[in-house]
Scaffold this motif. Structure first.
Motif, short mmCIF file in Angstrom:
data_model
loop_
_atom_site.label_atom_id
_atom_site.label_comp_id
_atom_site.label_asym_id
_atom_site.label_seq_id
_atom_site.Cartn_x
_atom_site.Cartn_y
_atom_site.Cartn_z
N SER A 135 5.97 4.03 1.74
CA SER A 135 6.74 5.03 2.43
C SER A 135 7.77 4.63 3.34
N THR B 224 0.86 -1.19 0.02
CA THR B 224 -0.08 -0.01 -0.07
C THR B 224 0.92 1.35 0.07
N GLU B 225 0.29 2.32 -0.15
CA GLU B 225 0.87 3.59 -0.27
C GLU B 225 1.68 3.76 1.12
N LYS C 270 4.04 9.27 -4.69
CA LYS C 270 3.30 8.01 -4.25
C LYS C 270 3.18 6.94 -5.35
N GLN C 271 3.23 6.92 -6.40
CA GLN C 271 2.88 6.01 -7.45
C GLN C 271 4.34 5.52 -7.88
N LEU D 24 5.15 2.35 -5.89
CA LEU D 24 3.89 1.14 -6.01
C LEU D 24 4.32 0.71 -7.39
#
Length: 144
Positions: free
Chosen positions: A33, A28-29, A136-137, A140
Motif C-alpha cells: 500500500s 506484504t499487504e 489488497k490482492q 500483491l
C-alpha cells in the motif's frame, strides 16, 4: 500486467520504486500500500480497463434532468464506466497509459467510488462487494 508490459518506462518506474521501498524484504499487504507509483498504475489500469464496463442497472426514482437529458421516472439507467474512463472532458490524453496523472495532484480520483471520474467498482450502496479484496490482492498479484 499487459499495460506494464506494453509500457517499458512505466515498468521501469515500478521496478525502481519496488527496489527503493521494499528491496529484498518480503512483499506484504502493508508495504504494497506504500508503493505510490504501483498504486497509481493500478488506478490507471482500472480507468482504461474497468472490471465491468457497465455498472449494475439503476432505476430513476423520479423524473429528472441530467446534462440536458430528461430521464423519466422508473427508467432503467446504465452507467458506462468504460466511456467515463476515456472521456476527454475529464481526462487529458484519455487513451494513453499515464499513471503519473494520479500522482501529480491534478487528479485525486480513487477507485473506491468516492470520485465519479473513476468508478470501476461502482459506488454507494451498490459498490462491488469484491472491492476490498481487489484493492489488497491486485498489487500483491502484480508483485508476486
Amino acid at each position: 500486467m499487459a499495460e506494464l508490459l506494453k509500457n517499458r518506462e512505466v515498468m521501469r518506474k515500478v521496478r525502481e520504486e519496488l527496489n527503493r521501498e521494499i528491496g529484498e524484504n518480503p512483499i506484504t499487504e502493508a508495504n504494497a500500500s506504500q508503493l505510490t507509483f504501483l498504486n497509481a498504475s493500478i488506478k490507471e489500469t482500472f480507468r482504461l480497463h474497468p472490471p465491468a464496463p457497465f455498472l449494475i442497472p439503476h432505476r430513476a426514482l423520479e423524473t429528472c434532468e441530467v446534462m440536458n437529458y430528461r430521464i423519466p421516472k422508473d427508467s432503467q439507467v446504465i452507467v458506462n464506466v468504460w466511456a467515463i474512463g476515456r472521456d476527454p472532458s475529464v481526462w487529458e490524453d484519455p487513451l494513453s497509459f499515464r499513471p503519473e496523472r494520479f500522482i501529480d495532484g491534478s487528479i485525486t480520483a480513487d477507485f473506491k467510488g468516492f470520485n465519479f471520474e473513476l468508478l470501476p467498482f461502482g459506488s454507494g450502496r451498490r459498490v462491488c462487494p469484491g472491492l476490498p479484496m481487489a484493492a489488497k490482492q491486485v498489487p500483491l498479484i502484480l508483485l508476486g
